[in-house]
Design a protein around this motif. Structure first.
Motif, PDB file in Angstrom:
ATOM      1  N   GLU A  87       0.838  -1.204   0.000  1.00  0.00           N
ATOM      2  CA  GLU A  87       0.000   0.000   0.000  1.00  0.00           C
ATOM      3  C   GLU A  87       0.871   1.251   0.000  1.00  0.00           C
ATOM      4  OE1 GLU A  87      -3.471   2.126   2.717  1.00  0.00           O
ATOM      5  OE2 GLU A  87      -2.940   0.033   3.063  1.00  0.00           O
ATOM      6  N   ARG A  88       1.909   1.248   0.830  1.00  0.00           N
ATOM      7  CA  ARG A  88       2.831   2.384   0.875  1.00  0.00           C
ATOM      8  C   ARG A  88       3.550   2.532  -0.471  1.00  0.00           C
ATOM      9  NH1 ARG A  88       4.769   7.295   1.708  1.00  0.00           N
ATOM     10  NH2 ARG A  88       7.029   7.362   1.906  1.00  0.00           N
ATOM     11  N   ALA A  90       2.430   1.744  -3.373  1.00  0.00           N
ATOM     12  CA  ALA A  90       1.505   2.273  -4.367  1.00  0.00           C
ATOM     13  C   ALA A  90       1.366   3.784  -4.228  1.00  0.00           C
ATOM     14  CB  ALA A  90       0.141   1.597  -4.223  1.00  0.00           C
ATOM     15  N   GLU A  91       1.263   4.275  -3.005  1.00  0.00           N
ATOM     16  CA  GLU A  91       1.144   5.714  -2.778  1.00  0.00           C
ATOM     17  C   GLU A  91       2.377   6.453  -3.286  1.00  0.00           C
ATOM     18  OE1 GLU A  91       0.479   6.105   1.362  1.00  0.00           O
ATOM     19  OE2 GLU A  91      -1.575   5.333   1.302  1.00  0.00           O
ATOM     20  N   MET A  94       2.485   6.591  -7.140  1.00  0.00           N
ATOM     21  CA  MET A  94       1.636   7.643  -7.709  1.00  0.00           C
ATOM     22  C   MET A  94       2.347   8.992  -7.658  1.00  0.00           C
ATOM     23  SD  MET A  94      -1.040   6.169  -8.817  1.00  0.00           S
ATOM     24  CE  MET A  94       0.013   4.750  -9.132  1.00  0.00           C
ATOM     25  N   PRO A 151      -0.221  13.402  -0.514  1.00  0.00           N
ATOM     26  CA  PRO A 151      -1.118  12.490   0.194  1.00  0.00           C
ATOM     27  C   PRO A 151      -1.654  13.108   1.475  1.00  0.00           C
ATOM     28  CG  PRO A 151       0.853  11.326  -0.544  1.00  0.00           C
ATOM     29  CD  PRO A 151       1.087  12.788  -0.805  1.00  0.00           C
ATOM     30  N   PHE A 211      -2.522  -1.037  -7.139  1.00  0.00           N
ATOM     31  CA  PHE A 211      -2.161   0.357  -7.364  1.00  0.00           C
ATOM     32  C   PHE A 211      -3.359   1.248  -7.694  1.00  0.00           C
ATOM     33  CE2 PHE A 211       1.807  -1.822  -7.678  1.00  0.00           C
ATOM     34  CZ  PHE A 211       2.755  -0.918  -7.223  1.00  0.00           C
ATOM     35  N   THR A 213      -6.278   1.372  -6.261  1.00  0.00           N
ATOM     36  CA  THR A 213      -6.919   1.898  -5.059  1.00  0.00           C
ATOM     37  C   THR A 213      -6.283   3.219  -4.653  1.00  0.00           C
ATOM     38  OG1 THR A 213      -7.408  -0.344  -4.293  1.00  0.00           O
ATOM     39  CG2 THR A 213      -7.510   1.413  -2.650  1.00  0.00           C
ATOM     40  N   SER A 214      -4.948   3.243  -4.645  1.00  0.00           N
ATOM     41  CA  SER A 214      -4.223   4.467  -4.303  1.00  0.00           C
ATOM     42  C   SER A 214      -4.441   5.545  -5.361  1.00  0.00           C
ATOM     43  CB  SER A 214      -2.731   4.162  -4.152  1.00  0.00           C
ATOM     44  OG  SER A 214      -2.001   5.312  -3.814  1.00  0.00           O
ATOM     45  N   ALA A 217      -7.904   7.032  -4.826  1.00  0.00           N
ATOM     46  CA  ALA A 217      -7.940   7.840  -3.605  1.00  0.00           C
ATOM     47  C   ALA A 217      -7.233   9.178  -3.808  1.00  0.00           C
ATOM     48  CB  ALA A 217      -7.303   7.074  -2.451  1.00  0.00           C
ATOM     49  N   ARG A 218      -6.126   9.145  -4.514  1.00  0.00           N
ATOM     50  CA  ARG A 218      -5.375  10.377  -4.773  1.00  0.00           C
ATOM     51  C   ARG A 218      -6.225  11.341  -5.604  1.00  0.00           C
ATOM     52  NH1 ARG A 218      -0.187  11.194  -3.821  1.00  0.00           N
ATOM     53  NH2 ARG A 218       0.891  12.909  -4.855  1.00  0.00           N
TER      54      ARG A 218
END
Length: 367
Positions: A87-88, A90-91, A94, A151, A211, A213-214, A217-218
């Motif tokens: 998850e980290r 992926a953020e 981005m 973020p 990826f 999902t991030s 969200a972004r």
């Protein structure tokens, strides 16, 4: 044949060795240098002037993102990120794409050696694409804009006025967007210009599982509309954009009077899952003249044939022009198939679409 000269930057000796071996096996490329941190990489890049850099994110002495940001401001060149499938990771990926990285490869957390070897074809293909991509010098953002696009600042007040409402949007209209290499930033530019009452939007961006999902969200923190990952059988609503989940196809169906999103597994189409062809084909079949199509930057021909089907069914289609594309593959193919009604610079696509909606609801035959 002139070989693509690559520098590998990674703090793992194993990854450096594996990537160098994969690169050097190719007839059209060579690994001309390796570095275990950005400070060493800086000197190697200065000396060797490579065509492409592969860059890890988490490294000693200087974070990969800090290095990327400085590189794209001072010496812009094609960069392929090597990201961790977390998850980290992926953020951070981005953010790297926002800073100017061309693309990324997600390396596994376990079974690293075998995982990298399995990704060999994908790695070398993306290096080839990166070598031919248009790279632009990064422009430093004002502090307020950095806050709004970070973020931590997701959802912060926008630095520009919100897009003007359409006022009489029809729930029957839908917008379908296809993109690949360079597309995360291009999609952002389109969605940020959409007013809160925009027609429902569906987006297929080539991206692996973990990826999107991030990514959604972004975008949700930056846009007036709601942006989310698509969920199977959910109703498609105005003021919402639905991102195809990585590793799943997204298409449109009807349930009574409503449009619904269908998220499904299946074989790759045009080597991709999600595939733009799957989304655009369903749009032609289900939405017809109530649709708008948008083809953005990307490598290959995914979506070109189905975009022509959309046009034949009555949709009105916009294609990004070559000058503003990172890679002009998918747009070029869409144009070659006769699928484009208008070929425009990226920043002119959303205003043109919204103007058309305001003036006539999108009817392609309206004078």
């Amino acid at each position: 044949m002139k070989k693509i000269r690559v520098v590998v930057v990674d703090d793992s000796a194993l990854v450096r060795s594996l990537l160098a071996e994969i690169i050097n096996r190719q007839r059209d490329m060579e690994c001309v240098g390796v570095a275990n941190d950005p400070l060493v990489a800086r000197e190697i890049i200065r000396e060797l002037n490579p065509d492409v850099i592969t860059l890890d994110v988490e490294m000693p002495r200087m974070d990969g993102l800090d290095f990327l940001g400085r590189l794209m401001r001072l010496r812009p060149m094609p960069v392929l990120m090597i990201s961790t499938l977390t998850e980290r990771g992926a953020e951070v990926t981005m953010k790297a794409l926002e800073l100017g990285a061309i693309d990324f490869v997600a390396k596994p957390r376990i079974g690293l050696a075998d995982g990298i070897k399995e990704l060999a074809d994908q790695i070398v293909e993306k290096i080839r694409v990166a070598a031919s991509a248009q790279v632009k010098r990064a422009v430093p953002q004002p502090a307020a804009a950095r806050m709004a696009t970070s973020p931590e600042g997701a959802g912060a007040a926008a630095t520009t006025p919100p897009p003007k409402l359409l006022g009489r949007v029809s729930t029957e209209k839908l917008i379908c967007i296809g993109s690949s290499t360079g597309g995360t930033e291009a999609v952002k530019e389109i969605l940020m210009r959409m007013p809160a009452d925009a027609p429902g939007i569906l987006v297929t961006q080539h991206m692996p599982p973990g990826f999107t999902t991030s990514f959604a969200a972004r975008l949700n923190g930056l846009c007036q509309i709601t942006v989310k990952e698509a969920v199977d059988r959910e109703r498609i609503l105005p003021g919402h954009a639905y991102i195809a989940p990585g590793g799943r196809h997204l298409r449109i169906d009807r349930s009574g009077a409503n449009y619904v999103a269908v998220v499904e597994d299946g074989e790759p189409v045009n080597r991709h899952k999600p595939s733009v062809d799957v989304l655009f084909h369903s749009c032609a079949q289900v939405v017809g003249p109530n649709a708008f199509g948008i083809m953005l930057t990307g490598m290959g021909n995914d979506g070109a044939k189905a975009m022509r089907e959309m046009k034949d069914a009555g949709s009105y289609n916009y294609v990004q022009n070559e000058a503003t594309c990172v890679v002009f593959g998918m747009p070029r193919e869409a144009i070659a198939h006769g699928a484009a009604d208008e070929v425009l610079p990226l920043l002119e696509i959303a205003p043109a679409l919204l103007s058309r909606l305001r003036s006539g609801g999108g009817d392609r035959y309206r004078v």
